[in-house]
Design a protein around this motif. Structure first.
Motif, PDB file in Angstrom:
ATOM      1  N   UNK A  38      14.898  69.635  24.765  1.00  0.00           N
ATOM      2  CA  UNK A  38      14.170  69.992  25.988  1.00  0.00           C
ATOM      3  C   UNK A  38      14.655  69.149  27.160  1.00  0.00           C
ATOM      4  N   UNK A  39      14.808  67.846  26.935  1.00  0.00           N
ATOM      5  CA  UNK A  39      15.232  66.949  28.017  1.00  0.00           C
ATOM      6  C   UNK A  39      16.657  67.249  28.486  1.00  0.00           C
ATOM      7  N   UNK A  44      20.484  76.290  23.532  1.00  0.00           N
ATOM      8  CA  UNK A  44      19.948  76.681  22.233  1.00  0.00           C
ATOM      9  C   UNK A  44      20.025  75.520  21.256  1.00  0.00           C
ATOM     10  N   UNK A  45      19.217  75.605  20.205  1.00  0.00           N
ATOM     11  CA  UNK A  45      19.239  74.628  19.118  1.00  0.00           C
ATOM     12  C   UNK A  45      19.687  75.348  17.853  1.00  0.00           C
ATOM     13  N   UNK A  46      20.669  74.774  17.138  1.00  0.00           N
ATOM     14  CA  UNK A  46      21.070  75.331  15.848  1.00  0.00           C
ATOM     15  C   UNK A  46      20.625  74.359  14.753  1.00  0.00           C
ATOM     16  N   UNK A  47      20.044  74.908  13.708  1.00  0.00           N
ATOM     17  CA  UNK A  47      19.578  74.099  12.571  1.00  0.00           C
ATOM     18  C   UNK A  47      20.307  74.600  11.335  1.00  0.00           C
ATOM     19  N   UNK A  48      21.071  73.709  10.683  1.00  0.00           N
ATOM     20  CA  UNK A  48      21.928  74.138   9.579  1.00  0.00           C
ATOM     21  C   UNK A  48      21.304  73.858   8.206  1.00  0.00           C
ATOM     22  N   UNK A  69       8.153  73.670  17.508  1.00  0.00           N
ATOM     23  CA  UNK A  69       9.083  74.663  18.055  1.00  0.00           C
ATOM     24  C   UNK A  69       8.538  75.324  19.315  1.00  0.00           C
ATOM     25  N   UNK A  70       7.219  75.318  19.484  1.00  0.00           N
ATOM     26  CA  UNK A  70       6.641  75.912  20.708  1.00  0.00           C
ATOM     27  C   UNK A  70       7.076  75.140  21.955  1.00  0.00           C
ATOM     28  N   UNK A  71       7.424  73.869  21.801  1.00  0.00           N
ATOM     29  CA  UNK A  71       7.938  73.111  22.943  1.00  0.00           C
ATOM     30  C   UNK A  71       9.254  73.714  23.423  1.00  0.00           C
ATOM     31  N   UNK A  72      10.074  74.178  22.478  1.00  0.00           N
ATOM     32  CA  UNK A  72      11.303  74.866  22.858  1.00  0.00           C
ATOM     33  C   UNK A  72      10.988  76.198  23.521  1.00  0.00           C
ATOM     34  N   UNK A  73      10.045  76.911  22.938  1.00  0.00           N
ATOM     35  CA  UNK A  73       9.691  78.226  23.460  1.00  0.00           C
ATOM     36  C   UNK A  73       9.204  78.120  24.908  1.00  0.00           C
ATOM     37  N   UNK A 101       6.433  84.337  14.722  1.00  0.00           N
ATOM     38  CA  UNK A 101       5.658  83.651  15.767  1.00  0.00           C
ATOM     39  C   UNK A 101       6.414  83.612  17.092  1.00  0.00           C
ATOM     40  N   UNK A 102       7.673  84.061  17.068  1.00  0.00           N
ATOM     41  CA  UNK A 102       8.472  84.072  18.293  1.00  0.00           C
ATOM     42  C   UNK A 102       9.107  82.741  18.624  1.00  0.00           C
ATOM     43  N   UNK A 103       9.096  81.789  17.661  1.00  0.00           N
ATOM     44  CA  UNK A 103       9.625  80.454  17.946  1.00  0.00           C
ATOM     45  C   UNK A 103      10.963  80.173  17.265  1.00  0.00           C
ATOM     46  N   UNK A 104      11.491  81.114  16.513  1.00  0.00           N
ATOM     47  CA  UNK A 104      12.766  80.873  15.823  1.00  0.00           C
ATOM     48  C   UNK A 104      13.467  82.195  15.553  1.00  0.00           C
ATOM     49  N   UNK A 105      14.775  82.117  15.385  1.00  0.00           N
ATOM     50  CA  UNK A 105      15.583  83.264  14.987  1.00  0.00           C
ATOM     51  C   UNK A 105      16.452  82.851  13.809  1.00  0.00           C
TER      52      UNK A 105
END
Length: 393
Positions: A38-39, A44-48, A69-73, A101-105
């Motif tokens: 966020x800062x 985008x954020x990728x999580x492996x 994850x809502x902080x990203x949203x 929930x709309x917070x991840x893909x």
């Protein structure tokens, strides 16, 4: 320029050493990673992989993950993930639930376009028995000039140090050959230490875990900030503020007890740290519980005592060193050497990974028998359909 944050192996819910404090530490490290995204206002954020530590995270653990994850949203930053070996389920994955929930893909072998000209792909953790039959082919992006980045959760050599036969599961070069498109970068998870290399002109790296999951993970925990521009990627580590470990080894001679213990522990500042104490030498009247209490009395947040006193030292003949494989990995290695059908592999995965199976052996056998019969019916149905087509021709 497109900016991404690479996060991996967060292992949410991991009660390391049976401690709720360590479980909270895992969650705090994930929170820090998201705050960095966020800062930095990344694209985008990728999580492996290994978002969670188990296939069955608790409801509070899943809820806290979504809240983070809502902080990203709120910052309009998408979160893209793949499934790791720890949190892999049979069918629907936790990432699928979180996606609702709309917070991840959830990434796939089809391109997900980020920042206009970066195509991101994902392949979930692949078991050893399924490796050779797995389809790695990636769908080319519409823009042939797009930067292509593949995310995987796999132990690959290089960049994992050592031989492929010992620690890594497969070769990185094989993956690059099997994807079917030109690959510009490969971001990996599963290995908890930051490592990097270049294979066939493709940058390959592990971001490492966000918290220490074993004593051997001595390096500072970090995430990777990626800056992609003009067909190349630059990476910069962003260190996380995680709880310190205090590894302590105490050798005991016959007759040693509390005095020896106190002499050694007094040399360390254990305040708010994870004290990992290994006892060696002769067995004495001092117990592991005594050592645990002494460490906690000195302010340790968590104490783990490993009592190796009285054990015979084995000469391994200079063989390789490393963590002991977990049972699933041992079984995977055994099955990989067998010529099993896809039906057999799917049944094995269900027996070991489906938490919804009944507990009794007879009930499990009944359900698996139904799976076998269904597979037979489908196979014979396919054969009949092929025969009908031949007659029609």
């Amino acid at each position: 320029m497109t900016t991404l944050l690479h996060v991996s192996d967060t292992h949410l819910g991991n009660r390391q050493y049976g401690s709720d404090i360590r479980k909270n530490d895992m969650a705090k490290a994930f929170d820090q990673a998201i705050d960095i995204a966020v800062n930095e206002n990344v694209d985008g954020v990728i999580h492996t992989g290994d978002l969670f530590d188990s296939r069955t995270p608790s409801l509070p653990e899943v809820t806290h993950c979504i809240q983070t994850l809502r902080k990203l949203d709120k910052a309009d930053i998408p979160f893209y993930g793949i499934v790791g070996n720890h949190d892999r389920k049979m069918d629907e994955q936790w990432l699928d639930l979180i996606r609702e929930t709309g917070t991840a893909e959830r990434l796939s072998r089809e391109p997900t376009m980020v920042g206009g000209n970066v195509a991101i792909y994902g392949i979930d953790s692949v078991t050893k028995p399924s490796w050779h039959s797995k389809d790695f082919t990636l769908e080319p992006p519409e823009d042939s000039d797009a930067f292509t980045l593949l995310c995987m959760h796999q132990l690959l050599a290089p960049p994992i140090p050592g031989s492929e036969d010992f620690m890594a599961d497969h070769s990185t070069g094989e993956v690059i050959d099997r994807v079917g498109i030109h690959l510009d970068a490969l971001a990996l998870g599963d290995y908890h230490k930051p490592e990097e290399d270049v294979v066939d002109d493709v940058p390959v790296w592990y971001a490492g875990s966000t918290e220490r999951c074993s004593l051997s993970e001595e390096e500072p925990r970090s995430v990777s900030l990626l800056k992609i521009e003009d067909g190349s990627v630059r990476r910069r580590k962003r260190e996380l503020d995680t709880r310190e470990f205090a590894p302590i080894s105490i050798d005991f001679s016959e007759g040693d007890a509390h005095g020896r213990l106190n002499d050694v522990l007094d040399q360390y500042n254990l305040e708010n740290k994870v004290a990992h104490v290994t006892l060696r030498g002769e067995r004495t009247a001092l117990t592991s519980s005594d050592v645990y209490s002494a460490a906690m009395d000195r302010g340790a947040a968590v104490a783990k005592v490993k009592d190796d006193r009285g054990r015979q030292e084995l000469d391994l003949g200079g063989g390789p060193e490393g963590d002991i494989q977990n049972p699933d990995e041992i079984i995977d290695n055994q099955i990989a050497g067998e010529d099993l059908s896809e039906t057999a592999l799917s049944i094995d995965e269900r027996v070991r990974g489906d938490e919804g199976l009944p507990k009794s052996k007879d009930s499990v056998a009944d359900e698996i028998e139904q799976d076998v019969k269904q597979a037979q019916d489908e196979a014979f149905s396919d054969d009949e359909g092929d025969a009908a087509e031949e007659v029609a021709e």
